[in-house]
Design an enzyme around this catalytic site. Structure first.
Site, PDB file in Angstrom:
ATOM      1  N   GLN A 223       0.825  -1.209   0.000  1.00 37.39           N
ATOM      2  CA  GLN A 223       0.000   0.000   0.000  1.00 37.39           C
ATOM      3  C   GLN A 223       0.862   1.264   0.000  1.00 37.39           C
ATOM      4  O   GLN A 223       0.342   2.356  -0.078  1.00 37.39           O
ATOM      5  CB  GLN A 223      -0.896   0.020   1.248  1.00 37.39           C
ATOM      6  CG  GLN A 223      -1.879  -1.126   1.314  1.00 37.39           C
ATOM      7  CD  GLN A 223      -2.687  -1.180   2.598  1.00 37.39           C
ATOM      8  OE1 GLN A 223      -2.940  -2.255   3.108  1.00 37.39           O
ATOM      9  NE2 GLN A 223      -3.114  -0.042   3.129  1.00 37.39           N
ATOM     10  N   ARG A 370      -8.859  -1.443   8.362  1.00 41.31           N
ATOM     11  CA  ARG A 370      -9.611  -0.182   8.365  1.00 41.31           C
ATOM     12  C   ARG A 370      -9.613   0.458   9.756  1.00 41.31           C
ATOM     13  O   ARG A 370     -10.651   0.707  10.344  1.00 41.31           O
ATOM     14  CB  ARG A 370     -11.031  -0.406   7.894  1.00 41.31           C
ATOM     15  CG  ARG A 370     -11.147  -0.322   6.378  1.00 41.31           C
ATOM     16  CD  ARG A 370     -12.573  -0.422   5.980  1.00 41.31           C
ATOM     17  NE  ARG A 370     -12.818   0.037   4.629  1.00 41.31           N
ATOM     18  CZ  ARG A 370     -13.801  -0.436   3.880  1.00 41.31           C
ATOM     19  NH1 ARG A 370     -14.593  -1.360   4.334  1.00 41.31           N
ATOM     20  NH2 ARG A 370     -13.996   0.038   2.682  1.00 41.31           N
ATOM     21  N   CYS A 371      -8.422   0.703  10.248  1.00 34.67           N
ATOM     22  CA  CYS A 371      -8.301   1.100  11.648  1.00 34.67           C
ATOM     23  C   CYS A 371      -7.935   2.552  11.826  1.00 34.67           C
ATOM     24  O   CYS A 371      -8.103   3.101  12.907  1.00 34.67           O
ATOM     25  CB  CYS A 371      -7.224   0.266  12.305  1.00 34.67           C
ATOM     26  SG  CYS A 371      -5.586   0.758  11.769  1.00 34.67           S
ATOM     27  N   GLU A 740     -12.589   4.506   6.110  1.00 34.64           N
ATOM     28  CA  GLU A 740     -12.649   3.644   7.288  1.00 34.64           C
ATOM     29  C   GLU A 740     -13.834   3.907   8.212  1.00 34.64           C
ATOM     30  O   GLU A 740     -14.032   3.179   9.186  1.00 34.64           O
ATOM     31  CB  GLU A 740     -11.345   3.807   8.097  1.00 34.64           C
ATOM     32  CG  GLU A 740     -10.152   3.182   7.402  1.00 34.64           C
ATOM     33  CD  GLU A 740      -8.845   3.845   7.803  1.00 34.64           C
ATOM     34  OE1 GLU A 740      -8.767   5.078   7.697  1.00 34.64           O
ATOM     35  OE2 GLU A 740      -7.933   3.136   8.234  1.00 34.64           O
TER      36      GLU A 740
HETATM   37  N1  MCN Z   1     -14.104   9.512  -1.762  1.00 33.55           N
HETATM   38  C1  MCN Z   1     -15.010  10.397  -2.334  1.00 33.55           C
HETATM   39  N2  MCN Z   1     -15.424  11.493  -1.639  1.00 33.55           N
HETATM   40  C2  MCN Z   1     -14.963  11.758  -0.388  1.00 33.55           C
HETATM   41  C3  MCN Z   1     -14.053  10.858   0.219  1.00 33.55           C
HETATM   42  C4  MCN Z   1     -13.610   9.743  -0.506  1.00 33.55           C
HETATM   43  O1  MCN Z   1     -15.449  10.141  -3.450  1.00 33.55           O
HETATM   44  N3  MCN Z   1     -15.358  12.838   0.284  1.00 33.55           N
HETATM   45  C5  MCN Z   1     -13.603   8.341  -2.496  1.00 33.55           C
HETATM   46  C6  MCN Z   1     -12.126   8.505  -2.833  1.00 33.55           C
HETATM   47  O2  MCN Z   1     -11.918   9.217  -3.994  1.00 33.55           O
HETATM   48  C7  MCN Z   1     -11.652   7.069  -2.900  1.00 33.55           C
HETATM   49  C8  MCN Z   1     -12.517   6.382  -1.847  1.00 33.55           C
HETATM   50  O3  MCN Z   1     -13.674   7.206  -1.669  1.00 33.55           O
HETATM   51  O4  MCN Z   1     -11.890   6.542  -4.168  1.00 33.55           O
HETATM   52  C9  MCN Z   1     -11.796   6.230  -0.483  1.00 33.55           C
HETATM   53  O5  MCN Z   1     -11.176   7.434  -0.192  1.00 33.55           O
HETATM   54  P1  MCN Z   1     -10.446   7.791   1.186  1.00 33.55           P
HETATM   55  O6  MCN Z   1     -11.445   7.958   2.248  1.00 33.55           O
HETATM   56  O7  MCN Z   1      -9.535   8.914   0.891  1.00 33.55           O
HETATM   57  O8  MCN Z   1      -9.589   6.505   1.577  1.00 33.55           O
HETATM   58  P2  MCN Z   1      -8.261   5.939   0.849  1.00 33.55           P
HETATM   59  O9  MCN Z   1      -8.423   6.017  -0.602  1.00 33.55           O
HETATM   60  O10 MCN Z   1      -7.057   6.514   1.470  1.00 33.55           O
HETATM   61  O11 MCN Z   1      -8.376   4.418   1.231  1.00 33.55           O
HETATM   62  C10 MCN Z   1      -7.868   3.913   2.437  1.00 33.55           C
HETATM   63  C11 MCN Z   1      -8.944   3.254   3.260  1.00 33.55           C
HETATM   64  C12 MCN Z   1      -8.302   2.336   4.234  1.00 33.55           C
HETATM   65  S1  MCN Z   1      -7.154   2.980   5.284  1.00 33.55           S
HETATM   66  C13 MCN Z   1      -8.576   0.992   4.247  1.00 33.55           C
HETATM   67  S2  MCN Z   1      -7.845   0.063   5.432  1.00 33.55           S
HETATM   68  C14 MCN Z   1      -9.475   0.432   3.268  1.00 33.55           C
HETATM   69  C15 MCN Z   1     -10.427   1.410   2.713  1.00 33.55           C
HETATM   70  O12 MCN Z   1      -9.848   2.556   2.387  1.00 33.55           O
HETATM   71  N4  MCN Z   1      -9.052  -0.556   2.468  1.00 33.55           N
HETATM   72  C16 MCN Z   1      -9.827  -0.884   1.372  1.00 33.55           C
HETATM   73  N5  MCN Z   1     -11.336   0.926   1.837  1.00 33.55           N
HETATM   74  C17 MCN Z   1     -11.019  -0.150   1.057  1.00 33.55           C
HETATM   75  N6  MCN Z   1     -11.788  -0.497   0.010  1.00 33.55           N
HETATM   76  C18 MCN Z   1     -11.394  -1.514  -0.792  1.00 33.55           C
HETATM   77  N7  MCN Z   1     -12.192  -1.852  -1.836  1.00 33.55           N
HETATM   78  N8  MCN Z   1     -10.241  -2.206  -0.571  1.00 33.55           N
HETATM   79  C19 MCN Z   1      -9.451  -1.921   0.477  1.00 33.55           C
HETATM   80  O13 MCN Z   1      -8.321  -2.578   0.666  1.00 33.55           O
HETATM   81 CU1  CUM Z   2      -5.221   0.657   9.615  1.00 40.55          CU
HETATM   82  S1  CUM Z   2      -5.984  -0.215   7.934  1.00 40.55           S
HETATM   83 MO1  CUM Z   2      -5.971   1.244   6.526  1.00 40.55          MO
HETATM   84  O1  CUM Z   2      -5.292   2.448   7.489  1.00 40.55           O
HETATM   85  O2  CUM Z   2      -4.746   0.755   5.520  1.00 40.55           O
END
Ligand code: MCN
Ligand code: CUM
Length: 786
Positions: A223, A370-371, A740
């Site tokens: 990641q 997802r912590c 998360e």
């Molecule tokens: N998004 C959006 N509008 C927002 C916020 C987010 O459209 N206001 C969209 C983003 O563009 C992105 C998605 O939602 O496509 C998730 O965005 P974000 O909240 O920024 O999270 P990350 O992309 O950084 O993803 C990390 C988070 C984590 S830490 C874990 S753990 C997790 C999760 O996402 N692992 C996943 N969701 C997952 N979903 C899938 N399918 N697979 C994983 O491994």
């Molecule tokens: Cu702690 S699970 Mo996500 O933050 O990759």
């Protein structure tokens, strides 16, 4: 102003654009680690320890070497000659790559075989003879700290016991005073059990060292490719520019693919030694038994309350079981992650948290699933404590939350633990949720049902959580500051490629980042290709976890697009033969303020950047941006669950699940909803069925999908989703993280609902998972069940 594009039509902000990556995923055209085959590739298999704690007397690999097709057999002793028997973890500890002195958990890597195919390697592993001398085993924090407990990390200097850290945060004196003034003190003890994210695809890597160029290319399920590149440079002492980490399509990550695992290191060394590409792909048991898990934290919580329902202070003590190596990937400043984000949505004058982390004879990890750096535990503890306190006071649980919420006009708000929350409308979200679930009617229905011996319950969980590490002042991993990046290249014909330092694992960045560019530049989203995960091409970034991509890399996407727009404005002025100040922007087009019909499209500007630039202007339309967020983003969520518990069996059924999420501006509402539904399903899974336990000898119970349960479509309840939008005040497009939220806030809603249903028994707590036999025991024996 009349000719601007329709943002939704071009797939901009707010469009329910279909995920472009799914085109290849649903057709079986994804390119996962195990799909990659390089010429002459060899395969690694790992021999794992059957014992949780034992001294290694000897390892005899001679029979393995004799098997045809075996190319190399590695032991800790051989790794040690190259200084690779141990590696640094992301939390300033060390972790064994292959055991030298002792094994410290069941499933630990003891030796590995590199062979022509994985089956030969596996057979050869079985031919290795290890002579173990069993040692006493520690499987929980209580055992870890008793007088005379066996010392697990006797490899470390200055490690007299099994304690990793004693950490505290908050205002102890102020909190003590709050408890002196309290009318009521409410207490609870909980365990958030060990769980595992178990992504569909396990971990793996292919290392390919080319002696002729000295270049090491590693395909790896990670990641955070750039952090890995830095780690490999340090661990293997290779020059960083000769290392290329490629993270191909990932079949889910969920935090499981943040750490650097021994298998990666073995594949790299094996490739250097054999001068052949070497693949390591983990099997399911290997993944469940040895890689980054989630939780395993105990809580003792106390709340100081005024009779009218005001919370005066909170005390928390947590004990975290980190396993045999402290391998969390978390901001180095915060020893127990962001546990102290608890209670951020409530206006509480004083709070104090003490935290102790210990070594046990279990696999290392804790920050996964997802912590958001242990926010999951923080919010679970918070919302279980809130429910217990409302019960103790005899106040309606919704009302109790409402009177303690931070008010809408009180932002930015400094929390009792020192965070600064940015914005929110907590009361409104709660109202939307209560309305959707039919709160008052349900309470009546519940009362009626009770008279007939039926047990209905309603559980609420409300929380704001910190998503999006950094800022760089407070957040770093191994000293590397937590910012992120984006690079945008607009080609001559107005098509573009965008790269970021994040790494999607299923979240849909290929779809949503293009929407941000469409919003900023008016280029149709379908004209923008998004690429992540290759350290030779992507700008430096800290990767995807802690839902940081939208808050940090997503913000960088906005910023780089704005830089491009600023340059395009100069090009437009040149094309329109007016001064830059006379040029106005509307989506996709610049026009002359005094003559709106005279305009040029962004595509025309792109062409001019390569074919007709003004004198003195650098050609091209490319740029990059590094974004260091001023603060975390603070989304809010309200989850409400209703259940019916069968008193004859302890089985509980979900009647209704309502989710109200406020993640600020939604880039793609459909993707956001997918994240929430996935998260709620994980929440339900943890509340109802998932945990990894260990017997007294440290044997892992839960190393396969017969024992570690994943909810299928059959048992997963349906969800009703609602939204509230409070734009993030410091994010360029007002977005907050969402990835998360539902996994963080969801579990307490399910557990609170079941506890509410069986409240008449006087039982305060049943630890997750709420298996029917536990609930049945609580109902019939009228005591807490842990
Ligand atoms: N998004 C959006 N509008 C927002 C916020 C987010 O459209 N206001 C969209 C983003 O563009 C992105 C998605 O939602 O496509 C998730 O965005 P974000 O909240 O920024 O999270 P990350 O992309 O950084 O993803 C990390 C988070 C984590 S830490 C874990 S753990 C997790 C999760 O996402 N692992 C996943 N969701 C997952 N979903 C899938 N399918 N697979 C994983 O491994
Ligand atoms: Cu702690 S699970 Mo996500 O933050 O990759």
């Amino acid at each position: 102003m009349t000719q601007g594009l329709d943002e939704i039509k071009i797939g901009g902000l707010g469009a329910r654009r279909r995920r472009v990556e799914d085109n290849r995923f649903v057709r079986g055209r994804g390119n996962y680690i195990d799909d990659i085959v390089l010429p002459g590739m060899l395969h690694v298999e790992i021999l794992r320890s059957p014992l949780a704690h034992a001294r290694i007397r000897s390892i005899d690999t001679s029979k393995a070497w004799d098997i045809p097709g075996v190319r190399l057999v590695l032991t800790g002793e051989m790794m040690a000659t190259r200084n690779l028997a141990w590696m640094p973890t992301l939390s300033y500890d060390t972790q064994a790559v292959l055991a030298t002195d002792k094994v410290r958990f069941q499933g630990q890597e003891v030796a590995c075989v590199i062979a022509d195919d994985p089956y030969i390697a596996k057979d050869a592993c079985e031919a290795i003879v290890v002579d173990y001398e069993p040692l006493p085993v520690i499987v929980n924090p209580t055992q870890a700290v008793v007088e005379g407990a066996p010392l697990i990390r006797d490899d470390k200097e200055n490690q007299p016991d099994n304690v990793i850290y004693d950490w505290e945060v908050g205002d102890k004196a102020g909190t003590d005073r709050a408890f002196e003034r309290a009318d009521v003190v409410s207490k609870i003890e909980l365990h958030y059990p060990r769980s595992h994210p178990s992504p569909l695809e396990c971990c793996g890597s292919i290392a390919d060292f080319d002696r002729a160029t000295s270049k090491l290319t590693v395909y790896m399920t990670t990641q955070a490719p750039h952090i890995v590149r830095a780690a490999v440079a340090l661990i293997a002492e290779l020059p960083e520019h000769m290392i290329r980490i490629i993270s191909p399509d990932l079949g889910g990550g969920f935090g499981n693919k943040v750490p650097v695992y021994p298998g990666y290191v073995m594949a790299i060394l094996a490739s250097i030694l054999t001068e052949r590409p070497v693949k390591w792909v983990e099997d399911r048991s290997g993944n469940l038994i040895s890689t980054g898990f989630g939780r395993d934290v105990y809580l003792q919580g106390e709340m100081a309350l005024r009779r009218d329902g005001k919370i005066l202070g909170v005390r928390m003590h947590t004990d975290a079981d980190h396993g045999a190596f402290f391998g969390d990937a978390q901001p180095s400043k915060f020893k127990i992650g962001l546990m102290h984000s608890a209670f951020a949505c409530y206006d509480i004058p004083a709070a104090h948290l003490t935290a102790r982390g210990v070594y046990t004879n279990k696999a290392p990890g804790g920050v996964a699933y997802r912590c958001s750096f242990r926010v999951t535990e923080a919010m679970f503890f918070q919302e279980r404590m809130v429910q217990a306190a409302a019960d103790d006071l005899g106040i309606d649980q919704a009302e109790f939350r409402r009177v303690n919420f931070v008010r809408d006009d009180d932002f930015p708000h400094r929390t009792a633990f020192g965070f600064l929350t940015d914005s929110g409308q907590y009361g409104k979200c709660l109202d939307v949720g209560l309305e959707a679930v039919g709160y008052q009617e349900f309470l009546k229905e519940k009362e009626e049902a009770r008279k007939r011996g039926r047990l209905l319950g309603i559980g609420i969980s409300t929380m704001t959580e910190p998503l999006g590490a950094g800022n760089s002042r407070e957040f770093d991993i191994l000293g590397i500051k937590m910012f992120d990046s984006a690079e945008l290249r607009v080609h001559m014909t107005g098509k573009a490629i965008l790269r970021t330092g994040a790494r999607t694992q299923g979240q849909g960045h290929e779809t949503t980042w293009a929407q941000i560019v469409a919003h900023e530049l008016g280029l149709p989203a379908e004209d923008i290709v998004v690429e992540e995960g290759d350290t030779d091409t992507a700008p430096f970034g800290m990767g995807t976890y802690a839902s940081r991509s939208t808050p940090v890399a997503g913000a960088a996407v906005s910023m780089v697009a704005r830089k491009i727009r600023a340059k395009a404005r100069k090009l437009a002025a040149h094309l329109l033969e007016v001064s830059e100040e006379d040029v106005e922007w509307e989506l996709g087009r610049f026009y002359v303020r005094s003559a709106p019909d005279r305009g040029v499209t962004i595509q025309e500007c792109a062409m001019a950047a390569y074919s007709n630039m003004p004198d003195g202007m650098e050609p091209g339309l490319e740029g990059n941006a590094y974004y260091d967020p001023p603060n975390l983003t603070w989304p809010f969520a309200c989850y409400i669950v209703t259940v019916e518990v069968d008193p004859q069996t302890g089985v509980w059924d979900v009647l209704n699940t309502v989710a109200v999420d406020d993640c600020g501006v939604r880039i793609n509402p459909m993707v956001v909803e997918g994240q929430i539904m996935g998260g709620l399903t994980e929440a339900y899974a943890m509340a109802s069925m998932q945990f990894i336990t260990f017997d007294a000898e440290g044997n892992c119970v839960g190393s396969n999908f017969m024992d570690y349960l994943l909810p299928t479509a059959w048992e997963t309840p349906g969800y009703e989703l609602h939204e509230v939008v409070t734009p993030c005040p410091h994010h360029p497009i007002g977005a907050k993280g969402i990835g998360e939220c539902a996994t963080v806030g969801g579990p307490a809603a399910f557990v609170n609902a079941v506890m509410d249903a069986i409240k008449d028994t006087g039982v305060r707590n049943v630890d997750m998972p709420l298996l029917p036999d536990r609930v049945y025991e609580a109902i019939t024996q009228r005591h807490d069940v842990s």
